[in-house]
Scaffold this motif. Sequence first.
Motif, PDB file in Angstrom:
ATOM      1  N   SER A 104      41.488  24.339  14.584  1.00  0.00           N
ATOM      2  CA  SER A 104      42.158  23.080  14.853  1.00  0.00           C
ATOM      3  C   SER A 104      43.652  23.354  14.969  1.00  0.00           C
ATOM      4  O   SER A 104      44.162  24.309  14.387  1.00  0.00           O
ATOM      5  CB  SER A 104      41.904  22.096  13.704  1.00  0.00           C
ATOM      6  N   GLN A 105      44.343  22.512  15.702  1.00  0.00           N
ATOM      7  CA  GLN A 105      45.792  22.631  15.788  1.00  0.00           C
ATOM      8  C   GLN A 105      46.486  21.855  14.670  1.00  0.00           C
ATOM      9  O   GLN A 105      47.714  21.891  14.570  1.00  0.00           O
ATOM     10  CB  GLN A 105      46.294  22.155  17.151  1.00  0.00           C
ATOM     11  N   GLN A 106      45.702  21.172  13.844  1.00  0.00           N
ATOM     12  CA  GLN A 106      46.263  20.357  12.773  1.00  0.00           C
ATOM     13  C   GLN A 106      46.226  21.115  11.448  1.00  0.00           C
ATOM     14  O   GLN A 106      45.164  21.550  10.995  1.00  0.00           O
ATOM     15  CB  GLN A 106      45.468  19.056  12.637  1.00  0.00           C
ATOM     16  N   ALA A 107      47.368  21.220  10.793  1.00  0.00           N
ATOM     17  CA  ALA A 107      47.450  21.960   9.539  1.00  0.00           C
ATOM     18  C   ALA A 107      46.551  21.357   8.461  1.00  0.00           C
ATOM     19  O   ALA A 107      46.057  22.077   7.590  1.00  0.00           O
ATOM     20  CB  ALA A 107      48.896  22.007   9.057  1.00  0.00           C
ATOM     21  N   ARG A 108      46.315  20.067   8.511  1.00  0.00           N
ATOM     22  CA  ARG A 108      45.501  19.411   7.476  1.00  0.00           C
ATOM     23  C   ARG A 108      44.043  19.871   7.509  1.00  0.00           C
ATOM     24  O   ARG A 108      43.302  19.644   6.555  1.00  0.00           O
ATOM     25  CB  ARG A 108      45.557  17.896   7.626  1.00  0.00           C
ATOM     26  N   ASN A 109      43.656  20.523   8.590  1.00  0.00           N
ATOM     27  CA  ASN A 109      42.277  20.999   8.718  1.00  0.00           C
ATOM     28  C   ASN A 109      42.091  22.426   8.203  1.00  0.00           C
ATOM     29  O   ASN A 109      41.060  23.045   8.451  1.00  0.00           O
ATOM     30  CB  ASN A 109      41.815  20.886  10.162  1.00  0.00           C
ATOM     31  N   TYR A 110      43.100  22.923   7.505  1.00  0.00           N
ATOM     32  CA  TYR A 110      43.034  24.241   6.889  1.00  0.00           C
ATOM     33  C   TYR A 110      43.235  24.077   5.385  1.00  0.00           C
ATOM     34  O   TYR A 110      44.123  23.335   4.960  1.00  0.00           O
ATOM     35  CB  TYR A 110      44.098  25.169   7.474  1.00  0.00           C
ATOM     36  N   ASN A 111      42.439  24.749   4.584  1.00  0.00           N
ATOM     37  CA  ASN A 111      42.523  24.522   3.146  1.00  0.00           C
ATOM     38  C   ASN A 111      42.991  25.722   2.339  1.00  0.00           C
ATOM     39  O   ASN A 111      43.161  25.609   1.121  1.00  0.00           O
ATOM     40  CB  ASN A 111      41.186  24.000   2.595  1.00  0.00           C
ATOM     41  N   TYR A 112      43.168  26.858   2.968  1.00  0.00           N
ATOM     42  CA  TYR A 112      43.749  28.000   2.279  1.00  0.00           C
ATOM     43  C   TYR A 112      44.898  28.533   3.136  1.00  0.00           C
ATOM     44  O   TYR A 112      44.758  28.660   4.357  1.00  0.00           O
ATOM     45  CB  TYR A 112      42.724  29.116   2.050  1.00  0.00           C
ATOM     46  N   TRP A 113      46.000  28.872   2.464  1.00  0.00           N
ATOM     47  CA  TRP A 113      47.201  29.324   3.155  1.00  0.00           C
ATOM     48  C   TRP A 113      47.767  30.570   2.488  1.00  0.00           C
ATOM     49  O   TRP A 113      47.708  30.718   1.269  1.00  0.00           O
ATOM     50  CB  TRP A 113      48.269  28.230   3.134  1.00  0.00           C
ATOM     51  N   GLY A 114      48.344  31.435   3.306  1.00  0.00           N
ATOM     52  CA  GLY A 114      49.078  32.562   2.775  1.00  0.00           C
ATOM     53  C   GLY A 114      50.501  32.159   2.419  1.00  0.00           C
ATOM     54  O   GLY A 114      50.910  31.017   2.619  1.00  0.00           O
ATOM     55  N   GLN A 115      51.255  33.120   1.919  1.00  0.00           N
ATOM     56  CA  GLN A 115      52.616  32.848   1.472  1.00  0.00           C
ATOM     57  C   GLN A 115      53.634  32.940   2.615  1.00  0.00           C
ATOM     58  O   GLN A 115      54.777  32.513   2.462  1.00  0.00           O
ATOM     59  CB  GLN A 115      53.013  33.820   0.356  1.00  0.00           C
ATOM     60  N   GLY A 116      53.225  33.492   3.733  1.00  0.00           N
ATOM     61  CA  GLY A 116      54.102  33.576   4.893  1.00  0.00           C
ATOM     62  C   GLY A 116      54.780  34.926   5.022  1.00  0.00           C
ATOM     63  O   GLY A 116      55.018  35.625   4.031  1.00  0.00           O
ATOM     64  N   THR A 117      55.099  35.290   6.259  1.00  0.00           N
ATOM     65  CA  THR A 117      55.850  36.510   6.542  1.00  0.00           C
ATOM     66  C   THR A 117      56.925  36.177   7.576  1.00  0.00           C
ATOM     67  O   THR A 117      56.645  35.475   8.559  1.00  0.00           O
ATOM     68  CB  THR A 117      54.928  37.643   7.027  1.00  0.00           C
ATOM     69  N   GLN A 118      58.137  36.656   7.336  1.00  0.00           N
ATOM     70  CA  GLN A 118      59.264  36.315   8.190  1.00  0.00           C
ATOM     71  C   GLN A 118      59.274  37.166   9.452  1.00  0.00           C
ATOM     72  O   GLN A 118      59.159  38.395   9.390  1.00  0.00           O
ATOM     73  CB  GLN A 118      60.574  36.525   7.431  1.00  0.00           C
ATOM     74  N   VAL A 119      59.424  36.502  10.588  1.00  0.00           N
ATOM     75  CA  VAL A 119      59.640  37.178  11.864  1.00  0.00           C
ATOM     76  C   VAL A 119      61.004  36.734  12.391  1.00  0.00           C
ATOM     77  O   VAL A 119      61.253  35.535  12.538  1.00  0.00           O
ATOM     78  CB  VAL A 119      58.539  36.828  12.885  1.00  0.00           C
ATOM     79  N   THR A 120      61.863  37.696  12.633  1.00  0.00           N
ATOM     80  CA  THR A 120      63.195  37.409  13.154  1.00  0.00           C
ATOM     81  C   THR A 120      63.396  38.182  14.442  1.00  0.00           C
ATOM     82  O   THR A 120      63.249  39.402  14.466  1.00  0.00           O
ATOM     83  CB  THR A 120      64.290  37.794  12.145  1.00  0.00           C
ATOM     84  N   VAL A 121      63.707  37.459  15.506  1.00  0.00           N
ATOM     85  CA  VAL A 121      63.914  38.072  16.817  1.00  0.00           C
ATOM     86  C   VAL A 121      65.391  37.943  17.180  1.00  0.00           C
ATOM     87  O   VAL A 121      65.915  36.828  17.270  1.00  0.00           O
ATOM     88  CB  VAL A 121      63.039  37.409  17.887  1.00  0.00           C
ATOM     89  N   SER A 122      66.036  39.063  17.371  1.00  0.00           N
ATOM     90  CA  SER A 122      67.456  39.055  17.719  1.00  0.00           C
ATOM     91  C   SER A 122      67.618  39.125  19.236  1.00  0.00           C
ATOM     92  O   SER A 122      66.880  39.843  19.926  1.00  0.00           O
ATOM     93  CB  SER A 122      68.165  40.238  17.075  1.00  0.00           C
ATOM     94  N   SER A 123      68.581  38.374  19.737  1.00  0.00           N
ATOM     95  CA  SER A 123      68.783  38.338  21.192  1.00  0.00           C
ATOM     96  C   SER A 123      69.888  39.284  21.623  1.00  0.00           C
ATOM     97  O   SER A 123      70.571  39.881  20.811  1.00  0.00           O
ATOM     98  CB  SER A 123      69.120  36.914  21.624  1.00  0.00           C
TER      99      SER A 123
END
Length: 123
Positions: A104-123
């Motif tokens: 689903s494209q809706q976050a409410r339809n997901y019940n487990y989440w990771g802590q996240g990982t940072q992606v930084t793109v420099s121009s």
Amino acid sequence: QVQLVESGGGLVQAGGSLRLSCAASGRTFSSVAMGWFRQAPGAEREFVAGINWSGGTGYADSVKGRFTISRDNARNTVYLQLDSLKSEDTAVYYCAAGRSSYYSQQARNYNYWGQGTQVTVSS
């Protein structure tokens, strides 16, 4: 205890590539959909890509043709290949396990989440 752990983020120049991984533990996720979301500073969390239990995939228009989601059920791991990165792709990327077999494209339809990982793109 169910855990999703992302890895693979970092700093990359525009046009470069990264591969994000999401390792799941505590249960198997082979029968549920998995998704990747991202959140930039000051913005809402947005859908990036999803994959059904059967392997069917879907992408946000902003990343279609540049990002590829895949899964390895034997390893209980989901991947997100990020190619042709742009500065606007800079965000924290989150992996999520869905409540059903189809993404689903809706976050409410997901019940487990990771802590996240940072992606930084420099121009």
